[in-house]
Design a protein around this motif. Structure first.
Motif, PDB file in Angstrom:
ATOM      1  N   ILE A 250       5.999   6.910 -15.291  1.00 40.98           N
ATOM      2  CA  ILE A 250       5.129   7.301 -14.179  1.00 40.98           C
ATOM      3  C   ILE A 250       4.973   6.139 -13.200  1.00 40.98           C
ATOM      4  CG2 ILE A 250       2.848   8.152 -13.533  1.00 40.98           C
ATOM      5  CD1 ILE A 250       4.353  10.140 -15.204  1.00 40.98           C
ATOM      6  N   LEU A 251       5.181   6.426 -11.915  1.00 37.54           N
ATOM      7  CA  LEU A 251       4.989   5.426 -10.862  1.00 37.54           C
ATOM      8  C   LEU A 251       4.284   6.071  -9.675  1.00 37.54           C
ATOM      9  CD1 LEU A 251       8.493   3.652 -10.792  1.00 37.54           C
ATOM     10  CD2 LEU A 251       6.362   2.711 -11.720  1.00 37.54           C
ATOM     11  N   VAL A 252       3.351   5.344  -9.076  1.00 41.76           N
ATOM     12  CA  VAL A 252       2.633   5.821  -7.888  1.00 41.76           C
ATOM     13  C   VAL A 252       2.479   4.671  -6.907  1.00 41.76           C
ATOM     14  CG1 VAL A 252       1.336   7.565  -9.184  1.00 41.76           C
ATOM     15  CG2 VAL A 252       0.353   5.282  -8.872  1.00 41.76           C
ATOM     16  N   THR A 253       2.144   5.008  -5.669  1.00 46.12           N
ATOM     17  CA  THR A 253       1.789   3.978  -4.684  1.00 46.12           C
ATOM     18  C   THR A 253       0.271   3.974  -4.519  1.00 46.12           C
ATOM     19  OG1 THR A 253       1.852   5.409  -2.731  1.00 46.12           O
ATOM     20  CG2 THR A 253       3.944   4.446  -3.472  1.00 46.12           C
ATOM     21  N   PRO A 254      -0.310   2.858  -4.088  1.00 43.35           N
ATOM     22  CA  PRO A 254      -1.757   2.847  -3.852  1.00 43.35           C
ATOM     23  C   PRO A 254      -2.210   3.911  -2.846  1.00 43.35           C
ATOM     24  CG  PRO A 254      -0.948   0.599  -3.987  1.00 43.35           C
ATOM     25  CD  PRO A 254       0.261   1.491  -4.011  1.00 43.35           C
ATOM     26  N   LEU A 255      -1.418   4.168  -1.801  1.00 45.34           N
ATOM     27  CA  LEU A 255      -1.819   5.189  -0.830  1.00 45.34           C
ATOM     28  C   LEU A 255      -1.821   6.573  -1.454  1.00 45.34           C
ATOM     29  CD1 LEU A 255      -2.662   5.826   2.051  1.00 45.34           C
ATOM     30  CD2 LEU A 255      -0.247   6.046   2.656  1.00 45.34           C
ATOM     31  N   GLN A 256      -0.861   6.873  -2.316  1.00 51.55           N
ATOM     32  CA  GLN A 256      -0.873   8.161  -3.017  1.00 51.55           C
ATOM     33  C   GLN A 256      -2.135   8.327  -3.852  1.00 51.55           C
ATOM     34  OE1 GLN A 256       2.728   8.397  -5.339  1.00 51.55           O
ATOM     35  NE2 GLN A 256       4.063   8.440  -3.534  1.00 51.55           N
TER      36      GLN A 256
ATOM     37  N   CYS B 289       0.821  -1.211   0.000  1.00 54.28           N
ATOM     38  CA  CYS B 289       0.000   0.000   0.000  1.00 54.28           C
ATOM     39  C   CYS B 289       0.856   1.263   0.000  1.00 54.28           C
ATOM     40  CB  CYS B 289      -0.925   0.022   1.221  1.00 54.28           C
ATOM     41  SG  CYS B 289      -2.084  -1.358   1.283  1.00 54.28           S
ATOM     42  N   VAL B 290       2.004   1.193   0.643  1.00 59.13           N
ATOM     43  CA  VAL B 290       2.848   2.377   0.781  1.00 59.13           C
ATOM     44  C   VAL B 290       4.207   2.213   0.126  1.00 59.13           C
ATOM     45  CG1 VAL B 290       1.735   3.135   2.897  1.00 59.13           C
ATOM     46  CG2 VAL B 290       3.685   1.614   3.049  1.00 59.13           C
ATOM     47  N   ALA B 291       4.669   0.981  -0.040  1.00 62.22           N
ATOM     48  CA  ALA B 291       6.003   0.742  -0.581  1.00 62.22           C
ATOM     49  C   ALA B 291       5.986   0.115  -1.962  1.00 62.22           C
ATOM     50  CB  ALA B 291       6.808  -0.143   0.377  1.00 62.22           C
ATOM     51  N   GLY B 292       4.802  -0.209  -2.471  1.00 62.35           N
ATOM     52  CA  GLY B 292       4.698  -0.730  -3.830  1.00 62.35           C
ATOM     53  C   GLY B 292       4.582   0.415  -4.821  1.00 62.35           C
ATOM     54  N   GLN B 293       5.415   0.418  -5.851  1.00 64.97           N
ATOM     55  CA  GLN B 293       5.392   1.465  -6.877  1.00 64.97           C
ATOM     56  C   GLN B 293       4.948   0.857  -8.200  1.00 64.97           C
ATOM     57  OE1 GLN B 293       8.833   4.532  -6.073  1.00 64.97           O
ATOM     58  NE2 GLN B 293       9.705   2.483  -5.946  1.00 64.97           N
ATOM     59  N   TYR B 294       3.914   1.428  -8.782  1.00 62.46           N
ATOM     60  CA  TYR B 294       3.303   0.843  -9.969  1.00 62.46           C
ATOM     61  C   TYR B 294       2.954   1.929 -10.984  1.00 62.46           C
ATOM     62  CZ  TYR B 294       2.412  -2.716  -6.387  1.00 62.46           C
ATOM     63  OH  TYR B 294       2.545  -3.617  -5.368  1.00 62.46           O
ATOM     64  N   PRO B 295       3.002   1.592 -12.270  1.00 57.65           N
ATOM     65  CA  PRO B 295       2.411   2.517 -13.250  1.00 57.65           C
ATOM     66  C   PRO B 295       0.901   2.569 -13.024  1.00 57.65           C
ATOM     67  CG  PRO B 295       3.103   0.464 -14.300  1.00 57.65           C
ATOM     68  CD  PRO B 295       3.595   0.401 -12.897  1.00 57.65           C
TER      69      PRO B 295
ATOM     70  N   HIS C 175       7.389   2.537   6.108  1.00 60.68           N
ATOM     71  CA  HIS C 175       8.267   3.185   5.131  1.00 60.68           C
ATOM     72  C   HIS C 175       7.525   3.384   3.806  1.00 60.68           C
ATOM     73  CE1 HIS C 175      11.632   4.075   2.523  1.00 60.68           C
ATOM     74  NE2 HIS C 175      11.286   3.045   1.759  1.00 60.68           N
ATOM     75  N   GLU C 176       7.614   4.591   3.265  1.00 60.81           N
ATOM     76  CA  GLU C 176       6.964   4.917   1.998  1.00 60.81           C
ATOM     77  C   GLU C 176       7.986   5.042   0.881  1.00 60.81           C
ATOM     78  OE1 GLU C 176       3.387   7.618   1.603  1.00 60.81           O
ATOM     79  OE2 GLU C 176       4.389   8.502   3.330  1.00 60.81           O
ATOM     80  N   GLU C 177       7.621   4.562  -0.277  1.00 64.34           N
ATOM     81  CA  GLU C 177       8.386   4.863  -1.481  1.00 64.34           C
ATOM     82  C   GLU C 177       7.826   6.133  -2.117  1.00 64.34           C
ATOM     83  OE1 GLU C 177      11.078   3.613  -2.472  1.00 64.34           O
ATOM     84  OE2 GLU C 177      11.199   1.785  -1.254  1.00 64.34           O
ATOM     85  N   ASN C 178       8.655   6.792  -2.918  1.00 65.87           N
ATOM     86  CA  ASN C 178       8.266   8.092  -3.486  1.00 65.87           C
ATOM     87  C   ASN C 178       7.316   7.995  -4.671  1.00 65.87           C
ATOM     88  OD1 ASN C 178       9.914   9.437  -1.667  1.00 65.87           O
ATOM     89  ND2 ASN C 178      11.675   9.450  -3.043  1.00 65.87           N
ATOM     90  N   GLY C 179       7.420   6.897  -5.425  1.00 67.68           N
ATOM     91  CA  GLY C 179       6.790   6.922  -6.735  1.00 67.68           C
ATOM     92  C   GLY C 179       7.629   7.808  -7.641  1.00 67.68           C
TER      93      GLY C 179
ATOM     94  N   ARG D 295       1.451  16.230  -9.334  1.00 72.75           N
ATOM     95  CA  ARG D 295       2.129  16.575  -8.080  1.00 72.75           C
ATOM     96  C   ARG D 295       1.203  17.339  -7.135  1.00 72.75           C
ATOM     97  NH1 ARG D 295       6.861  16.935 -11.285  1.00 72.75           N
ATOM     98  NH2 ARG D 295       6.345  19.078 -11.882  1.00 72.75           N
ATOM     99  N   GLU D 296       0.331  18.187  -7.679  1.00 72.17           N
ATOM    100  CA  GLU D 296      -0.623  18.901  -6.830  1.00 72.17           C
ATOM    101  C   GLU D 296      -1.521  17.935  -6.067  1.00 72.17           C
ATOM    102  OE1 GLU D 296      -2.957  22.414  -7.701  1.00 72.17           O
ATOM    103  OE2 GLU D 296      -1.741  22.759  -9.498  1.00 72.17           O
ATOM    104  N   PHE D 297      -1.873  16.842  -6.686  1.00 72.53           N
ATOM    105  CA  PHE D 297      -2.724  15.833  -6.048  1.00 72.53           C
ATOM    106  C   PHE D 297      -1.937  14.916  -5.110  1.00 72.53           C
ATOM    107  CE2 PHE D 297      -5.986  16.986  -9.121  1.00 72.53           C
ATOM    108  CZ  PHE D 297      -7.160  16.735  -8.414  1.00 72.53           C
ATOM    109  N   GLY D 298      -0.628  15.120  -5.022  1.00 74.63           N
ATOM    110  CA  GLY D 298       0.175  14.355  -4.086  1.00 74.63           C
ATOM    111  C   GLY D 298       0.867  13.144  -4.678  1.00 74.63           C
ATOM    112  N   LEU D 299       0.817  12.985  -5.994  1.00 74.92           N
ATOM    113  CA  LEU D 299       1.460  11.834  -6.618  1.00 74.92           C
ATOM    114  C   LEU D 299       2.964  12.088  -6.768  1.00 74.92           C
ATOM    115  CD1 LEU D 299      -1.144  10.987  -9.428  1.00 74.92           C
ATOM    116  CD2 LEU D 299      -1.067  10.181  -7.052  1.00 74.92           C
TER     117      LEU D 299
END
Length: 605
Positions: free
Chosen positions: A441-447, A311-317, A411-415, A397-401
């Motif tokens: 482009i990469l994001v986390t599910p929490l982002q 949820c926080v450390a997985g980075q996905y397109p 621990h969070e990954e940045n995306g 980025r405004e939306f927090g991605l």
């Protein structure tokens, strides 16, 4: 007239001399014994008194239970249970011999026996075997006379309502290290457990109680006879109340039966995390006893990485879920209008390259709203070229991605959202790939969950949080956590309304790609996403089973419910799950149904 004794006189003289020697020897021996007695009873009296009391008097540590971890309604997620530990309680050789004998009688393998030395047993009993079974305990009690020097201590251990429930959020404990013990100023001792991940780590200072100590008198077999003095009473740890809803969390864990994936459910108005599930899970009870190096290595080497909180450390397109941010960027920058149409024929040529739509024969003429409903790739290719990657990256980025959300528990990954410097190296093909959430482009599910919240709460980008408050054991509130705004999205209200109407249509209108998520109540709004991994799936009719697992696309569904007045925002990701309109959409419907059937979330904020 003296009597002549003759030879007898000589004998008498010899006897007198010998008697004198015996007397002198006796005096010397008596003097030595008296001196030794005086030395032992006077000079060394304090020393031998202390040594005697060491064999008779013990310091017993009464371990304080850790605080409970509760859900938002005060229902227990993690509590404590009694654990029976065997201690070696004598500095004599008999305790070590008894320990060996006990392990043979009870069938306890050597790997479960803590290494102890006589030096550690000078002043207090030390841990020998952790958390013995009732069977082993009965063996010890039955042979108590044959096993001098062994004691039983009742200590609190963690108890979980389900061994894998919210495991990545709750976290696990591990033994304190020597540097941690040294830094604690005496508060932490050898053998104490400390938080190593999740809530157990983040709130360790609150959850960890303060141990009590007392002087006790024991008999020759190590059994406690009486308490002589209580130096300190044990003080239980504070209770931590989470934002999680136990029923919702449990319901999601039941339905989210996938190999790898993530689910996040949030309150869009506050940023509270109502449920967080990562798959695969791991068993929390494995860490309650000392996990073996072999088992730990097995967890670390598992290719599915069960310890990783996706949820926080997985980075996905993000796939097509990214299209709503492209639409908002293009509308806000005036690159397109709400009525402007582009034609989709199923393929778009850009130089020598061809870029395809998921629908082989195309969608025809579409404006932005229907393009979101039908998830038309060609429309967003052309929109991104008209808009440029700069405004799209800025909007994301405004939306927090592309940056950590501020979630403190794991621990969070940045995306990754390209920076202004990165954009200088973008070619038109990179822009086109980015428009459908592919490329770099990469994001986390929490982002993504935070972004959905901002879309429906008026533009506030919230820091997600999972701890609601800390309470003392008697219920006094010691600390509160709450809503925290970290940014604001400046998008014209009509454009937000247009996108939200389109997200409603994705699920509830004819031809919407998310129709499998449809419910009569509550109405769901959302967006599907199919994120390619290494190969393109030509169309929705491609048979998923014909693609090797690791080459299958990721399946996304992001959304909120009820569609008109959202109470929950959610993200569902199934790694290698295929098209977003299939696996993730079906799961989203089940999750929302569970939320509104089993959980009353109204007026809880």
């Amino acid at each position: 007239m003296p009597i002549d004794l003759g030879e007898d006189a000589s004998l008498l003289r010899r006897l007198r001399r010998r008697s004198g020697f015996v007397f002198i020897g006796f005096v010397i021996l008596s003097t030595v014994i008296a001196t030794r007695l005086w030395f032992l009873q006077v000079v060394k009296a304090a020393y031998y008194k202390d040594l005697s009391e060491q064999n008779r008097i013990r310091i017993v540590v009464d371990e304080a239970p850790r605080g409970m971890i509760l859900d938002r309604e005060g229902r227990q997620l993690v509590g404590n249970r009694p654990s029976f530990d065997v201690l070696a309680g004598s500095a004599s050789r008999s305790a070590l011999d008894s320990l060996k004998a006990f392990s043979r009688m009870a069938g306890i393998p050597k790997s479960e026996i803590v290494r102890v030395s006589r030096g550690k047993m000078r002043r207090r009993a030390v841990m020998a075997v952790r958390d013995v079974s009732f069977k082993a305990l009965s063996v010890l009690e039955e042979h108590r006379l044959d096993l001098p020097g062994l004691e039983v201590a009742i200590r609190p251990k963690r108890r979980f309502i389900e061994p894998t429930l919210a495991c990545h959020l709750i976290g696990y404990l591990g033994e304190a290290t020597k540097p941690e013990i040294q830094r604690s100023g005496g508060r932490i001792k050898l053998g104490d457990k400390m938080g190593r991940s999740g809530i157990e780590l983040f709130m360790d200072e609150y959850l960890r109680g303060s141990d009590g100590r007392r002087l006790v008198e024991t008999n020759a077999m190590g059994r406690v006879l009486r308490t002589l003095k209580r130096a300190e009473k044990p003080v239980p740890g504070d209770n931590v109340v989470l934002t999680l809803d136990l029923e919702l969390q449990s319901a999601i864990e039941r339905v989210f039966d996938v190999r790898k994936g993530a689910v996040v459910v949030m309150s869009p108005g506050t940023g509270e995390i109502l449920a967080m599930v990562s798959r695969p899970a791991f068993n929390l009870t494995a860490f309650e006893s000392q996990i073996s190096p072999e088992d730990w290595q097995k967890l670390k080497d598992d290719p599915d990485a069960p310890m990783n909180n996706r949820c926080v450390a997985g980075q996905y397109p993000p796939g097509s879920t990214f299209k709503l941010f492209v639409a908002l960027a293009a509308l806000q920058s005036k690159a397109i209008t709400t009525d402007e149409q582009f034609e989709c024929t199923g393929v778009m040529k850009l130089g020598a390259e061809e870029f395809h739509c998921w629908k082989k024969h195309g969608h025809g003429e579409l404006s932005v709203g229907p393009a979101i409903v039908h998830s038309c790739n060609i429309f967003f290719y052309k929109t991104s070229l008209a808009c440029g990657i700069g405004p799209i990256a800025d909007m994301a980025r405004e939306f927090g991605l592309g940056s950590p959300t501020g979630f403190e528990v794991s621990h969070e990954e940045n995306g990754y959202i390209p920076s202004a410097k990165d954009l200088q190296n973008y070619w038109p093909g990179d822009v086109v790939a980015s428009s459908i959430g592919q490329g770099r482009i990469l994001v986390t599910p929490l982002q993504m969950a935070v972004a959905v919240c901002a879309l429906v709460n008026g533009g506030d980008v919230l820091r997600p949080f999972v701890v609601r408050r800390v309470e003392s054991p008697d219920g006094e509130i010691l600390k509160r956590f709450g809503r925290h705004v970290v940014g604001h999205v400046a998008v014209n209200a009509p454009y937000i309304k247009l996108v939200r109407d389109a997200l409603f249509g994705v699920v509830n209108r004819q031809g919407g790609t998310g129709w499998r998520a449809r419910l009569d109540f509550p109405k769901i709004a959302g967006k599907t996403g199919t994120a390619q991994v290494v190969q393109r799936v030509d169309d929705e009719e491609t048979i998923l089973e014909d693609i090797p697992y690791e080459r299958r696309p990721h399946s996304w569904f992001i959304g909120y419910a009820p569609a008109d007045e959202p109470e929950i925002a959610f993200v569902v990701l199934v790694e290698h799950g295929g098209a977003g309109g299939h696996a993730a959409a079906v799961l989203a419907r089940q999750i929302v149904a569970a939320a509104f059937r089993e959980c009353d979330l109204e007026n809880e904020h």
